[in-house]
Motif scaffolding. Structure first.
Motif, PDB file in Angstrom:
ATOM      1  N   TRP A  89       0.834  -1.213   0.000  1.00 59.43           N
ATOM      2  CA  TRP A  89       0.000   0.000   0.000  1.00 59.43           C
ATOM      3  C   TRP A  89       0.862   1.253   0.000  1.00 59.43           C
ATOM      4  N   GLY A 121      -8.632   6.212  -6.444  1.00 58.26           N
ATOM      5  CA  GLY A 121      -9.323   6.131  -5.160  1.00 58.26           C
ATOM      6  C   GLY A 121     -10.310   4.978  -5.116  1.00 58.26           C
ATOM      7  N   PHE A 122     -11.123   4.837  -6.150  1.00 61.28           N
ATOM      8  CA  PHE A 122     -12.103   3.755  -6.161  1.00 61.28           C
ATOM      9  C   PHE A 122     -11.445   2.402  -6.425  1.00 61.28           C
ATOM     10  N   PHE A 124      -8.496   1.557  -5.219  1.00 59.88           N
ATOM     11  CA  PHE A 124      -7.968   1.174  -3.906  1.00 59.88           C
ATOM     12  C   PHE A 124      -9.085   0.668  -2.998  1.00 59.88           C
ATOM     13  N   LEU A 125     -10.252   1.310  -3.062  1.00 60.68           N
ATOM     14  CA  LEU A 125     -11.380   0.860  -2.256  1.00 60.68           C
ATOM     15  C   LEU A 125     -11.810  -0.536  -2.681  1.00 60.68           C
ATOM     16  N   PHE A 126     -11.847  -0.786  -3.979  1.00 56.50           N
ATOM     17  CA  PHE A 126     -12.228  -2.100  -4.497  1.00 56.50           C
ATOM     18  C   PHE A 126     -11.211  -3.162  -4.077  1.00 56.50           C
ATOM     19  N   MET A 129      -8.476  -1.480   0.497  1.00 53.39           N
ATOM     20  CA  MET A 129      -7.730  -0.563   1.351  1.00 53.39           C
ATOM     21  C   MET A 129      -8.496  -0.334   2.656  1.00 53.39           C
ATOM     22  N   LEU A 131     -10.506   1.246   5.481  1.00 50.78           N
ATOM     23  CA  LEU A 131     -11.378   2.419   5.337  1.00 50.78           C
ATOM     24  C   LEU A 131     -10.816   3.645   6.036  1.00 50.78           C
ATOM     25  N   TRP A 133      -7.690   4.463   6.283  1.00 52.98           N
ATOM     26  CA  TRP A 133      -6.718   5.020   5.346  1.00 52.98           C
ATOM     27  C   TRP A 133      -7.430   5.749   4.218  1.00 52.98           C
ATOM     28  N   TRP A 134      -8.455   5.082   3.658  1.00 51.99           N
ATOM     29  CA  TRP A 134      -9.126   5.614   2.476  1.00 51.99           C
ATOM     30  C   TRP A 134      -9.763   6.968   2.760  1.00 51.99           C
ATOM     31  N   PHE A 135     -10.480   7.061   3.877  1.00 51.78           N
ATOM     32  CA  PHE A 135     -11.144   8.336   4.202  1.00 51.78           C
ATOM     33  C   PHE A 135     -10.124   9.424   4.534  1.00 51.78           C
ATOM     34  N   ALA A 138      -8.789  10.539   1.183  1.00 53.78           N
ATOM     35  CA  ALA A 138      -9.807  11.305   0.463  1.00 53.78           C
ATOM     36  C   ALA A 138      -9.930  12.717   1.033  1.00 53.78           C
TER      37      ALA A 138
END
Length: 319
Positions: A89, A121-122, A124-126, A129, A131, A133-135, A138
């Protein structure tokens, strides 16, 4: 013609080729984008073009495909080892940051940067990753976008004009959007007829690129414009179905990344023309003028075909 040849070649390459050379392609496109920042040509305030002899190319378009291929390979190696997962990551995020800085910050092409950020971004979400980290990423990306808008007077003026459409417009910033709206309105339900647009003749800046959807609405009407939207929706559904049928995570991430790139860029372009987003300056895939965009997009579709071809060949061997 070049794009179609690229599509045929890309669709017939074995998946092992993409696994082996994805990282090399990413490094090559980062190098080209760095050269563009240093020696490239400014077009409408963006330094996103470089001349290679008699040919001018936009390396950021090819960087999108290279990012998807390299990241799909790295993300496919995620497993049960948390330390290795963290390393993967961090590597992916580091290359993402380099690409976005080169394109959006140093190249001043915020539109392409937004497309890349949404696509990655999407993806990585798929890919799973965490959550938290993702938020966090973002939120950081949104704050960076605000800073980039405020740092550029032209971006700030365009953004303010989008937020306040009824205010005075002494700088004529809303000219492009307003005339695009007039084009859509004059098309009505059935359109004025193919080739019969009036507003494309010097009334709308970059009408062959960023605002070509307005002319589709003028010449083909609401029915034609909706048909184009449905075509992109159908492409997205088809690619998602291909991705869902894959058993190999590399193949699946590859198709999902390309799907997100092409479909999200299309809807960002259309949203700009409709006034749902501020003017960003991104082409409508497969429709807008622009050699680099068309070649890269057709090549990406060729990669999707290669993935499905690989699945069908493996099914045949099992049979």
């Amino acid at each position: 013609g070049i794009g179609l040849v690229g599509l045929v070649i890309a669709s017939n390459l074995p998946m092992g080729f993409y696994r082996r050379f994805g990282s090399i392609a990413l490094l090559a496109t980062i190098g080209l984008q760095t050269a563009t920042v240093l020696f490239g040509v400014d077009v409408n305030g963006n330094r996103n073009w470089i001349s290679l002899g008699p040919v001018g190319i936009q390396p950021s378009e090819f960087m999108k495909l290279a990012l998807v291929i390299a990241f799909a390979y790295w993300l496919s190696q995620l497993g049960d080892d948390p330390i290795r997962n963290r390393q993967i990551w961090l590597r992916v995020l580091a290359y993402s940051a380099v690409g976005l800085v080169l394109v959006a910050v140093m190249g001043r092409d915020l539109g392409t940067g937004v497309v890349m950020a949404v696509m990655l971004g999407f993806l990585f979400l798929f890919a799973g990753m965490p959550l938290s980290w993702w938020f966090s990423i973002a939120l950081g990306g949104a704050l960076l976008a605000v800073l980039l808008i405020q740092a550029s007077p032209s971006r700030r003026i365009r953004f303010d004009a989008w937020l306040n459409p009824e205010s005075a417009d002494p700088m004529v910033v809303r000219w492009q959007f307003e005339h695009g709206t007039w084009a859509l309105a004059s098309g009505g339900v059935w359109g004025t007829g193919l080739g019969r647009s009036k507003l494309k003749w010097s009334w709308i800046p970059e009408v062959e690129n960023d605002f070509i959807f307005a002319i589709i609405g003028e010449e083909l009407g609401l029915v034609g414009a909706m048909f184009v939207i449905l075509l992109f929706f159908a492409m997205g559904v088809t690619m998602f179905t291909i991705a869902k049928n894959q058993t190999n995570p590399f193949n699946r991430y590859l198709v999902v990344g390309i799907m997100l790139w092409v479909v999200m860029q299309a809807f960002i372009n259309i949203a700009v023309v409709l006034g749902l987003l501020p003017v960003l300056g991104v082409p409508l895939p497969l429709i807008s003028a622009g050699g680099s965009s068309l070649i890269a997009t057709l090549g990406a579709i060729g990669v999707v075909l290669a993935v499905e071809r690989d699945r069908v060949l493996h099914l045949g061997r099992r049979s």
